[in-house]
Design a protein around this motif. Structure first.
Motif, mmCIF file in Angstrom:
data_model
loop_
_atom_site.group_PDB
_atom_site.id
_atom_site.type_symbol
_atom_site.label_atom_id
_atom_site.label_comp_id
_atom_site.label_asym_id
_atom_site.label_seq_id
_atom_site.Cartn_x
_atom_site.Cartn_y
_atom_site.Cartn_z
ATOM 1 N N ILE A 531 -13.161 35.294 8.020
ATOM 2 C CA ILE A 531 -14.253 34.647 8.908
ATOM 3 C C ILE A 531 -13.320 34.229 9.965
ATOM 4 N N ARG A 532 -13.561 34.641 11.345
ATOM 5 C CA ARG A 532 -13.036 34.235 12.293
ATOM 6 C C ARG A 532 -13.738 32.889 13.093
ATOM 7 N N CYS A 533 -12.797 31.950 13.383
ATOM 8 C CA CYS A 533 -13.298 30.680 14.126
ATOM 9 C C CYS A 533 -12.362 30.373 15.286
ATOM 10 N N GLU A 534 -13.065 29.676 16.341
ATOM 11 C CA GLU A 534 -12.365 29.419 17.466
ATOM 12 C C GLU A 534 -11.714 28.148 17.538
ATOM 13 N N THR A 535 -12.111 27.280 16.771
ATOM 14 C CA THR A 535 -11.423 25.951 16.640
ATOM 15 C C THR A 535 -11.104 25.340 15.359
ATOM 16 N N PRO A 536 -10.188 24.154 15.306
ATOM 17 C CA PRO A 536 -10.064 23.961 13.755
ATOM 18 C C PRO A 536 -11.177 23.147 13.319
ATOM 19 N N GLU A 537 -11.910 22.555 13.969
ATOM 20 C CA GLU A 537 -13.037 21.764 13.936
ATOM 21 C C GLU A 537 -13.807 22.662 13.141
ATOM 22 N N GLN A 538 -14.175 23.863 13.723
ATOM 23 C CA GLN A 538 -15.187 25.024 13.130
ATOM 24 C C GLN A 538 -14.673 25.432 11.825
ATOM 25 N N ILE A 539 -13.395 25.699 11.727
ATOM 26 C CA ILE A 539 -12.708 26.156 10.435
ATOM 27 C C ILE A 539 -13.120 25.240 9.479
ATOM 28 N N GLN A 540 -12.847 23.878 9.566
ATOM 29 C CA GLN A 540 -13.151 22.844 8.392
ATOM 30 C C GLN A 540 -14.763 22.776 8.071
ATOM 31 N N GLU A 541 -15.697 22.831 9.246
ATOM 32 C CA GLU A 541 -16.786 23.115 8.980
ATOM 33 C C GLU A 541 -17.414 24.342 7.972
ATOM 34 N N ARG A 542 -16.832 25.518 8.517
ATOM 35 C CA ARG A 542 -17.168 26.657 7.763
ATOM 36 C C ARG A 542 -16.265 26.358 6.021
ATOM 37 N N LEU A 543 -15.311 26.127 6.195
ATOM 38 C CA LEU A 543 -14.644 25.761 5.067
ATOM 39 C C LEU A 543 -15.403 24.873 3.731
ATOM 40 N N ILE A 544 -15.882 23.775 4.350
ATOM 41 C CA ILE A 544 -16.750 22.998 3.491
ATOM 42 C C ILE A 544 -17.984 23.886 2.988
ATOM 43 N N LYS A 545 -18.616 24.405 3.964
ATOM 44 C CA LYS A 545 -19.875 25.199 3.545
ATOM 45 C C LYS A 545 -19.451 26.384 2.643
ATOM 46 N N VAL A 546 -18.271 27.070 2.778
ATOM 47 C CA VAL A 546 -18.013 28.216 2.053
ATOM 48 C C VAL A 546 -17.871 27.899 0.602
ATOM 49 N N VAL A 547 -16.998 26.716 0.365
ATOM 50 C CA VAL A 547 -16.646 26.342 -1.053
ATOM 51 C C VAL A 547 -17.785 25.446 -1.772
ATOM 52 N N SER A 548 -18.367 24.802 -1.026
ATOM 53 C CA SER A 548 -19.662 24.195 -1.515
ATOM 54 C C SER A 548 -20.849 24.975 -1.794
ATOM 55 N N GLU A 549 -21.185 25.594 -1.026
ATOM 56 C CA GLU A 549 -22.494 26.442 -0.969
ATOM 57 C C GLU A 549 -22.323 27.950 -1.012
ATOM 58 N N ARG A 550 -21.724 28.613 -0.106
ATOM 59 C CA ARG A 550 -21.554 30.052 -0.029
ATOM 60 C C ARG A 550 -21.062 30.813 -1.407
ATOM 61 N N ILE A 551 -19.813 30.338 -1.928
ATOM 62 C CA ILE A 551 -19.389 30.865 -3.095
ATOM 63 C C ILE A 551 -20.128 30.776 -4.401
ATOM 64 N N PRO A 552 -20.603 29.433 -4.537
ATOM 65 C CA PRO A 552 -21.184 29.129 -5.815
ATOM 66 C C PRO A 552 -22.436 29.821 -5.701
ATOM 67 N N GLN A 553 -23.326 29.998 -4.581
ATOM 68 C CA GLN A 553 -24.236 30.588 -4.731
ATOM 69 C C GLN A 553 -24.330 32.206 -4.780
ATOM 70 N N ARG A 554 -23.290 32.805 -4.127
ATOM 71 C CA ARG A 554 -23.176 34.227 -3.942
ATOM 72 C C ARG A 554 -22.438 34.809 -4.969
ATOM 73 N N PHE A 555 -21.528 33.945 -5.691
ATOM 74 C CA PHE A 555 -20.733 34.473 -6.719
ATOM 75 C C PHE A 555 -20.781 33.720 -8.103
ATOM 76 N N GLY A 556 -21.500 32.637 -7.942
ATOM 77 C CA GLY A 556 -21.672 31.983 -9.319
ATOM 78 C C GLY A 556 -20.480 31.284 -9.662
ATOM 79 N N LEU A 557 -19.504 30.846 -8.909
ATOM 80 C CA LEU A 557 -17.991 30.256 -9.122
ATOM 81 C C LEU A 557 -18.438 28.811 -9.080
#
Length: 744
Positions: A531-557
């Protein structure tokens, strides 16, 4: 008022004339154990409302009484408050104050309920009862002998600790380590500190040279004293060792020492000479240039070189093995067809005394080790398996089906004597020792391991030389291979099944200096995402969403148990500390009870990591656990480390940190179902190929890389610096000496 201000509030105007203020502490809004800075709400004499007092105190508890000298100031943000230049804490004298004081958790074994019982029974004489007539506690309902002893012991310890804290605070030192100073030195703590305050930097976790140096100067040790110069030289060398080096260039050491201590270089040279005379340092040369090493590191390198030559000699204890017969047999046993490189590695290992198997992910290191073990066990050989960390040992056990231990447990480390029970005089009872994840093993530990192997036994070292080197000093695996003294098989062929994994393919691309490839649109079920991001703030926002929502929903982890964030640094907006706070707030926001110590807040369910080796508990640097219970009244926290329940007192929590996110270095030797890696240009100093390669290879089923494109390019291109060691030269010298003897 905010709950946790981090620095003293700024004055809006110049203070008025110094005044005195006294009153009872109603609430400790904030207290930093490190600096002593505190924000208190005080019921002060002559004031109708509660007063905010800002100052410094070694230790302060609700219910205590304070006397302060200072001035009233109006803070732009927080309004009127009393800024104390001097603040003295006095034990409470009223019943209400005593109850609040005892119920604060300051004394282990006394919580709010028991505090109320004590005050109801003994009134304002309760302190005297605990100290002088502790047997009277047994008169109270529900109080047995065990709890009575615990309370009185904790009270006595608290008195000593508070005297140490007052002493340190009076000399301008933070007091977070007072408990550890007491546990290290006991009742002799103040005497030891006065005698040589520099020993604190060596003996006490969390106290650095600068803190010890400030204390020393307050105690009257002159800035140009030889004692200070010698301590400074040792400190600089330890800092250099902390960066992984086993030695330092002499000129660089003199320059850094003079800069650190603000003393003439001639005095640093005098200190070096004194350290050499005391045999705490050793002078040598590397590439004809003078270097200095701490004696334990120099001796450890020498010990490894001697052990290697000793173990290379002779034949293995199981006798000769014909590869032409053994290899087809093991293929029939496993149902696998071995590659040429694997066959060569197995043939070499079963007929040698000391060997290395190295290679990246997917090249079949596990298959080679399994085949070697099958062949030798069929010959009746005794085998021991080990790895540097608990997690690595557990993985080795799972892949081989045999028990594997940590190196410390295998060598029977004794925390009382701080020494290993297994050594040349009581060697390991084995025909073959297999050590996995050898890239993580530092110089001192490798010396201890090899010296405990009997001369007639064989050793097989397994690891990925392209990963990050050990956290401790040295580059043992790289030096062993580079010396060309130890037979080495480097596996490079990625097998067809492994090649289907984008994690493995991209790990090898990174190791070859190529950018990783993101999955194409027609590959929606990849195990690697970029996932390519332009700013550190965008990285943190995406990271929180990936860990808390995307991975649990998509992969059941499970986002806590099965997902691990690995970041290059501890500090900064994308460092482990900041990410842990954000992830804790997202993943475990409301668990109770909560306890705050040493800058972290813990609650049941939190993921934590051990920061230092604790040999008494058998929990080691990098081990990850989950908080199970918090007993506020007892001052105890129960943590589960892979099925082992370990209890910590609150004063020991500086050994821990939250572990929703951790550094890549801390993750060495571990694997996780899913790994999320943030990369930003703010990580520049640590953006290196072996760090990114190590991070990616920690992911077992899923890797998500969230990166600024420029930062990713830097990490792939930038190769880490070489560590300064003499091990390779020692190995070559020892080999040449052995060859010379054999030709005589």
């Amino acid at each position: 008022m905010p709950d946790r201000p981090s620095t003293p509030p700024e004055r809006a105007a110049s203070p008025a004339t110094a005044e005195r203020l006294s009153g009872a502490v109603e609430r400790v809004t904030f207290h930093s154990p490190e600096s002593g800075f505190c924000v208190l709400r005080i019921k002060a004499r002559g004031q109708r409302e509660l007063v905010t007092v800002v100052g410094q105190a070694a230790s302060v508890t609700a219910g205590e009484y304070i006397e302060a000298n200072g001035a009233w100031v109006t803070d732009r943000k927080h309004g009127l408050q009393f800024k104390a230049q001097f603040l003295r804490v006095i034990p409470p004298s009223t019943r209400d104050g005593i109850e609040r004081y005892l119920g604060s958790g300051m004394v282990k074994g006394i919580g709010p309920h028991f505090a109320r019982t004590l005050v109801q029974a003994f009134g304002d004489t309760v302190f005297d009862v605990i100290e002088d007539s502790p047997e009277r506690l047994l008169e109270l309902p529900g109080i047995g002998k065990k709890r009575q002893q615990r309370v009185t012991a904790a009270w006595a310890e608290q008195k000593v600790i508070r005297s140490i804290m007052v002493f340190l605070q009076s000399h301008g030192v933070g007091t977070a380590r007072a408990v550890r100073i007491y546990k290290t030195y006991g009742d002799a703590a103040l005497e030891r500190v006065r005698e040589n305050p520099y020993r604190l930097a060596l003996d006490i976790h969390g106290i650095g040279f600068k803190t010890a140096d400030a204390l020393a100067q307050r105690l009257g040790i002159p800035p140009d004293s030889l004692l200070r110069a010698q301590a400074g030289v040792r400190h600089v060398l330890q800092e250099i060792a902390g960066q992984g080096h086993c030695a330092a260039w002499r000129e660089a050491l003199i320059e850094q020492g003079a800069a650190l201590l603000a003393i003439p270089p001639a005095l640093v040279e005098q200190a070096i000479d004194a350290e050499l005379a005391d045999e705490r340092l050793v002078a040598e040369t590397i590439d004809a240039q003078p270097v200095l090493a701490l004696t334990p590191l120099q001796r450890a390198e020498q010990g490894i070189a001697l052990s290697v030559q000793r173990l290379l000699a002779g034949a293995p204890p199981w006798g000769p093995i014909d590869p032409e017969r053994a290899l087809p047999w093991v293929e029939r046993q496993t149902g696998l067809t071995l590659a040429a490189s694997q066959r060569a590695g197995i043939a070499q290992a079963v007929n040698g005394k000391l060997g290395i198997v190295t290679g990246g992910p997917g090249v079949g290191k596990t298959t080679v080790v399994d085949a070697i073990l099958r062949i030798l066990l069929a010959k009746g050989a005794r085998v021991l398996l080990c790895a540097p960390t608990g997690r690595a040992a557990k993985r080795l056990s799972e892949t081989t089906g045999r028990e594997a231990k940590t190196i410390h447990r295998l060598l029977e480390f004794d925390p009382q004597s701080m020494a290993f029970k297994r050594d040349p005089y009581r060697p390991l009872e084995t025909d073959l020792l297999v050590c996995d994840e050898v890239s993580m093993v530092d110089t001192v530990l490798m010396n201890q391991l090899l010296r405990a192997v009997p001369t007639n036994a064989a050793v097989l070292l397994v690891g990925d030389v392209d990963q990050l080197p050990s956290v401790g000093p040295g580059a043992v695996l790289a030096d062993l291979i580079a010396s060309e003294q130890v037979p080495t098989v480097r596996l490079t062929e990625v097998f067809r099944q492994a090649a289907a994994s984008r994690i493995i393919v991209n790990a090898h691309r990174i190791n070859a200096g190529q950018l990783p490839q993101a999955p194409r649109d027609e590959q929606p079920d990849s195990d690697f995402y970029l996932i390519r991001c332009e700013t550190p703030e965008q990285i943190q926002e995406r990271l929180i969403k990936v860990v808390s929502e995307r991975i649990p929903q998509r992969f059941g982890l499970d986002p806590v148990r099965e997902v691990q964030v690995l970041t290059p640094m501890n500090r900064g907006g994308l460092g482990a500390r900041a990410l842990n706070s954000a992830l804790q707030q997202c993943l475990n926001p409301s668990a109770q009870p909560r306890i705050e110590r040493f800058g972290w807040t813990y609650a049941p369910g939190d993921k934590v990591i051990q920061l230092v080796n604790d040999y008494d508990k058998e929990v080691f640097n990098g081990d990850i656990g989950r908080v199970e219970t918090i007993e506020v009244d007892e001052g105890l926290i129960g943590i589960d480390f892979d099925g082992r329940r370990i209890t910590y007192e609150t004063g020991e929590l500086d050994q821990l940190a939250l572990a929703y996110a951790t550094s890549v270095h801390k993750a060495q030797g571990s694997e996780y179902p899913a790994v999320v890696i943030p990369l930003a240009t703010q990580h520049y100093s640590l953006l290196q190929r072996n760090l990114l390669y190590t991070a990616v290879t920690r992911g077992k089923a899923l890797v998500v890389l969230i990166a600024q494109p420029k930062a990713l390019a830097i990490a792939v291109r930038q190769v880490g610096g070489t560590r300064l060691t003499r091990l390779r030269e020692r190995l070559v010298e020892a080999g040449d000496a052995e060859l010379g003897l054999s030709l005589c």
